[in-house]
Design a protein around this motif. Sequence first.
Motif, PDB file in Angstrom:
ATOM      1  N   ILE A 459      41.578  45.800  16.576  1.00 13.71           N
ATOM      2  CA  ILE A 459      40.625  45.143  15.680  1.00 13.71           C
ATOM      3  C   ILE A 459      41.338  44.372  14.580  1.00 13.71           C
ATOM      4  O   ILE A 459      40.963  43.252  14.220  1.00 13.71           O
ATOM      5  CB  ILE A 459      39.649  46.181  15.080  1.00 13.71           C
ATOM      6  CG1 ILE A 459      38.800  46.810  16.190  1.00 13.71           C
ATOM      7  CG2 ILE A 459      38.757  45.556  14.033  1.00 13.71           C
ATOM      8  CD1 ILE A 459      37.935  47.951  15.736  1.00 13.71           C
ATOM      9  N   THR A 460      42.419  44.955  14.035  1.00 12.95           N
ATOM     10  CA  THR A 460      43.156  44.269  12.979  1.00 12.95           C
ATOM     11  C   THR A 460      43.802  42.995  13.493  1.00 12.95           C
ATOM     12  O   THR A 460      43.764  41.952  12.833  1.00 12.95           O
ATOM     13  CB  THR A 460      44.231  45.211  12.399  1.00 12.95           C
ATOM     14  OG1 THR A 460      43.616  46.428  11.980  1.00 12.95           O
ATOM     15  CG2 THR A 460      44.927  44.566  11.224  1.00 12.95           C
ATOM     16  N   THR A 461      44.382  43.057  14.677  1.00 12.02           N
ATOM     17  CA  THR A 461      45.001  41.860  15.267  1.00 12.02           C
ATOM     18  C   THR A 461      43.968  40.771  15.488  1.00 12.02           C
ATOM     19  O   THR A 461      44.223  39.580  15.253  1.00 12.02           O
ATOM     20  CB  THR A 461      45.679  42.222  16.601  1.00 12.02           C
ATOM     21  OG1 THR A 461      46.549  43.327  16.412  1.00 12.02           O
ATOM     22  CG2 THR A 461      46.484  41.041  17.136  1.00 12.02           C
ATOM     23  N   HIS A 462      42.766  41.149  15.908  1.00 11.17           N
ATOM     24  CA  HIS A 462      41.675  40.189  16.116  1.00 11.17           C
ATOM     25  C   HIS A 462      41.305  39.506  14.800  1.00 11.17           C
ATOM     26  O   HIS A 462      41.172  38.280  14.729  1.00 11.17           O
ATOM     27  CB  HIS A 462      40.469  40.934  16.694  1.00 11.17           C
ATOM     28  CG  HIS A 462      39.258  40.075  16.899  1.00 11.17           C
ATOM     29  ND1 HIS A 462      38.967  39.464  18.098  1.00 11.17           N
ATOM     30  CD2 HIS A 462      38.252  39.716  16.052  1.00 11.17           C
ATOM     31  CE1 HIS A 462      37.859  38.769  17.981  1.00 11.17           C
ATOM     32  NE2 HIS A 462      37.395  38.910  16.751  1.00 11.17           N
ATOM     33  N   GLN A 463      41.177  40.280  13.729  1.00 12.23           N
ATOM     34  CA  GLN A 463      40.787  39.712  12.446  1.00 12.23           C
ATOM     35  C   GLN A 463      41.876  38.810  11.870  1.00 12.23           C
ATOM     36  O   GLN A 463      41.585  37.805  11.224  1.00 12.23           O
ATOM     37  CB  GLN A 463      40.447  40.826  11.450  1.00 12.23           C
ATOM     38  CG  GLN A 463      39.207  41.637  11.834  1.00 12.23           C
ATOM     39  CD  GLN A 463      37.957  40.782  11.823  1.00 12.23           C
ATOM     40  OE1 GLN A 463      37.774  39.960  12.708  1.00 12.23           O
ATOM     41  NE2 GLN A 463      37.114  40.965  10.840  1.00 12.23           N
ATOM     42  N   ILE A 464      43.129  39.167  12.086  1.00 11.95           N
ATOM     43  CA  ILE A 464      44.222  38.294  11.639  1.00 11.95           C
ATOM     44  C   ILE A 464      44.138  36.958  12.364  1.00 11.95           C
ATOM     45  O   ILE A 464      44.405  35.897  11.784  1.00 11.95           O
ATOM     46  CB  ILE A 464      45.583  38.972  11.871  1.00 11.95           C
ATOM     47  CG1 ILE A 464      45.722  40.210  10.982  1.00 11.95           C
ATOM     48  CG2 ILE A 464      46.729  38.006  11.599  1.00 11.95           C
ATOM     49  CD1 ILE A 464      46.953  41.047  11.263  1.00 11.95           C
ATOM     50  N   GLY A 465      43.756  36.979  13.644  1.00  9.71           N
ATOM     51  CA  GLY A 465      43.575  35.735  14.387  1.00  9.71           C
ATOM     52  C   GLY A 465      42.552  34.831  13.741  1.00  9.71           C
ATOM     53  O   GLY A 465      42.742  33.611  13.653  1.00  9.71           O
ATOM     54  N   HIS A 466      41.446  35.416  13.253  1.00 13.65           N
ATOM     55  CA  HIS A 466      40.450  34.608  12.535  1.00 13.65           C
ATOM     56  C   HIS A 466      41.045  34.025  11.256  1.00 13.65           C
ATOM     57  O   HIS A 466      40.784  32.873  10.908  1.00 13.65           O
ATOM     58  CB  HIS A 466      39.234  35.463  12.191  1.00 13.65           C
ATOM     59  CG  HIS A 466      38.318  35.708  13.355  1.00 13.65           C
ATOM     60  ND1 HIS A 466      37.900  34.699  14.192  1.00 13.65           N
ATOM     61  CD2 HIS A 466      37.738  36.852  13.823  1.00 13.65           C
ATOM     62  CE1 HIS A 466      37.105  35.208  15.117  1.00 13.65           C
ATOM     63  NE2 HIS A 466      37.000  36.505  14.909  1.00 13.65           N
ATOM     64  N   ASN A 471      39.084  30.682  16.705  1.00 14.04           N
ATOM     65  CA  ASN A 471      37.712  31.082  16.960  1.00 14.04           C
ATOM     66  C   ASN A 471      37.674  32.028  18.156  1.00 14.04           C
ATOM     67  O   ASN A 471      38.683  32.274  18.819  1.00 14.04           O
ATOM     68  CB  ASN A 471      36.844  29.855  17.243  1.00 14.04           C
ATOM     69  CG  ASN A 471      36.612  29.040  15.994  1.00 14.04           C
ATOM     70  OD1 ASN A 471      36.580  29.573  14.891  1.00 14.04           O
ATOM     71  ND2 ASN A 471      36.470  27.732  16.159  1.00 14.04           N
ATOM     72  N   HIS A 472      36.477  32.529  18.453  1.00 16.24           N
ATOM     73  CA  HIS A 472      36.302  33.355  19.642  1.00 16.24           C
ATOM     74  C   HIS A 472      36.496  32.505  20.898  1.00 16.24           C
ATOM     75  O   HIS A 472      36.291  31.294  20.885  1.00 16.24           O
ATOM     76  CB  HIS A 472      34.895  33.971  19.662  1.00 16.24           C
ATOM     77  CG  HIS A 472      34.724  35.054  18.650  1.00 16.24           C
ATOM     78  ND1 HIS A 472      33.540  35.254  17.977  1.00 16.24           N
ATOM     79  CD2 HIS A 472      35.587  35.989  18.169  1.00 16.24           C
ATOM     80  CE1 HIS A 472      33.673  36.263  17.140  1.00 16.24           C
ATOM     81  NE2 HIS A 472      34.901  36.720  17.234  1.00 16.24           N
ATOM     82  N   CYS A 473      36.879  33.169  22.003  1.00 15.30           N
ATOM     83  CA  CYS A 473      37.049  32.470  23.277  1.00 15.30           C
ATOM     84  C   CYS A 473      36.389  33.285  24.375  1.00 15.30           C
ATOM     85  O   CYS A 473      35.976  34.430  24.170  1.00 15.30           O
ATOM     86  CB  CYS A 473      38.521  32.214  23.579  1.00 15.30           C
ATOM     87  SG  CYS A 473      39.430  33.720  23.976  1.00 15.30           S
ATOM     88  N   ASN A 474      36.317  32.711  25.574  1.00 12.88           N
ATOM     89  CA  ASN A 474      35.615  33.346  26.689  1.00 12.88           C
ATOM     90  C   ASN A 474      36.515  34.250  27.530  1.00 12.88           C
ATOM     91  O   ASN A 474      36.026  34.921  28.432  1.00 12.88           O
ATOM     92  CB  ASN A 474      35.017  32.278  27.613  1.00 12.88           C
ATOM     93  CG  ASN A 474      33.919  31.502  26.930  1.00 12.88           C
ATOM     94  OD1 ASN A 474      33.294  32.021  26.007  1.00 12.88           O
ATOM     95  ND2 ASN A 474      33.672  30.284  27.357  1.00 12.88           N
TER      96      ASN A 474
END
Length: 815
Positions: A459-466, A471-474
């Motif tokens: 989850i932390t890695t995902h938020q750092i990406g933002h 953006n989100h991807c498929n």
Amino acid sequence: MSIIKSSKKQDQLLLDGYCYRRAKSSETTWRCSKNNCAGRVRFDNIKYVSITDHNHAPNPEQTIANEFKSKISNSATISHDPPRRIIHEVLLSIDKNDGTAVPTYSSSQRTIERKRKKNDLPLPSPKSLSEIQIPDELKLTNGGQRFLLYDNGDVDHRMVILSSDDDLDCLSNSDHWHCDGTFKMSPQLFYQLYTLHGFVCGRALPLVYCFISGKSEPLYGEMFDNILKHISQRPTTITIDFEKAVENVVKLKLPMTTVSYCFFHFKQSLWRQVQGLGLQDLFVNDHQVRRYLKNFACLTLVPESFVIGEFERLQTEAPDSINEFVDYYEDVYIGRTIRNNRRRAPRFTIPMWNCFARFKLKKIFKWKLTNTDLPEHIAVKIREQIRHSFNDWAKHTSIIFQETGANDNADLNFVVTDQSHKRNDTLDGKLKYTIELVSDNSRFEMIKPWMNEYNLRFITTHQIGHFLGLNHCNDTSSIMFPYYQNIQPKHFLTENVTTKYGKSIPAFESKKVLKAAAEVVPTKTNKTSDKLIKSRKENGRYTNSFNPKFKFPSPALAIKWKMSTGVNTQLPYSKKELDKFLPIIRHNNSEELFRTTSGIRFIWIGHATCYIQMNNFRFLLDPIFSKRCGITSLIGPKCFRPPALSVNDLPGNLDAILISHNHFDHLDFRSVLDLNKRYGARLTWFCGLGLRKWFLIMGVQNVIELDWWQKYHFAKKEINIAFCPAQHWSRRTAFDMNKSLWGGYAIWNTQHKFYYAGDTGYTHNISIFQQIGKQYGPFDLSAIPIGAYEPRWMMEAQHVSPDEAVRIHMDVQSK
């Protein structure tokens, strides 16, 4: 008391709340300005004496407004001040208690503009450049500074340059210039208006105006010579439009300045080529074409050394329908391939139009962890996983992440909150915690409670990406997939996030560049079988053939659901509160509501019932106008809200009704009878296989059954209707389980596409919705259900959750 001029330039007396005009053939007598009033006053050289009383009350507000208008009109004729200053100065002379009587600012501004326009003398209209004579008062600014910088007086190649000394100083102090020419705003005899913009307090402002009679190198050279002689400091960078003549002159006159083309003009030139090749319709209607055309535009945001490689990849993958555009792009911006894999020089070289180097890249980000009253061993674990997350990104980018102290400034601040005191439960024996990532410009949503280290790290890695701009991807294997998955760290960063260049590409140092570069690389999607899912019967009953694990809700499961699940709705029960919380909007003007318009008109009537108008084709989805959904109008769940329209409110030229399946909340017998009574055979009904027999029993004759992927052409309205797969079931009695087919609909014409999902669960093993999007999409509008989705152990197979509805929206390529 005051005497003002009226709009007709006649004297007007304002006295004691009344407005007077001079009486005929009298210098001392005034009469009320109202025609039906006999009120009069006379001036006796000392004061005004009333002669006749008025037949109406005084209006002090009107006299204040008239006096205010008179004052701003007088100021407008004698002053060059802007309207805001004039209005402000006149307001200072008015009592603060009379402020409500003053006209609005916009009205006062129009009064000033009309007055100035009326008083302006008509300007002469010269027939040639030699006839242009600039008056002395226009050669100076309102403050008395020189404004006419240069006028060559040339009969054939007239050039006029306008700028004040203050503006030239601003241009000298600006490190970056932007130059652009416009033809629409140029005076009639001149070819173009060329402007030089500088940056003042962070904003780009026009500082020099040049009226030129052509666009040749000698003219541009003359223009820059006469501007640069007044400039004390040369710019570091300069941006120009796509003109070789300007480029050559700027490089000659400013050899130490970096020259580049404007990104806006780059995109504009590509779009004009799209229009010239007749690709507008494909761009709008074909998702693949639109994506590749945008990817070609994004090459300007890719590092310069990778542009040719990315172009060659896009050139290979692009559809044949845009080959002419690709050839144009190669000739003008890349260079055509010749012998020995060399390329000719393009018309505009890559360093001139590539924008990557223009971004100010930040290479170091600081972060800190803020926690309150957390156990030390928990804080240590959290800090360790956050470090792992930053290392995941550092391995694939050239960014440096540094941890800083709790009291120091940081770009990212992780705020940890103990959630165990809010709910007396644990996950897997461990306390619940949430993490909130805060940056200077954004605050990310509260993260879900985490159960273990991998969960937290993901989850932390995902938020750092933002934070970095992604953006989100498929791609379900990507860290930027919008739904939580418990995956291992080695799978965190996939190719579509890091791009194929790996760590060597510095693109991730900038948010905007990172976002654009990520979009250049086509996003991977789940593998979807090209073979369309067909409907299938087993023992005379339809099945969800694509999902062998699908289980129909058994009576025992339904009883468990009713016994163990409380009331989930948060809607109020009183009608008064319900009307306030979820009001019914009635449409009284049916002609306006149902008139034929271009495009798609959508009206939600209630539950799954919707009215859609696609140009002149009008149809209903799953109509239910009864108070209850059941075998009769007295048995079954009661609707929370009555329908927004009744059968009688519908237009008389309704064309079709589409039924997704035979459940009582989608196929209501009372509504069918009422609709059939009003429209009869004029109305065409569509349903899945096996359901036509029920309609015939109900007296409905004009019914068309469709199988999955079966298409019907509605010839009289040039509309196509296709029945689409869905994961659901059908039943109305104890003996007809799944004897009729369920599904959704795709409806389209040459201009628009609409998708209705019906009731459905989400298929995780094979996406029927990706097949629908590939076969019939992309859709302009979709109707996707989000009701009856809890509890998930009961509803997951047959009803999608809001998150899964978003997945369907993405799968079917809905806009």
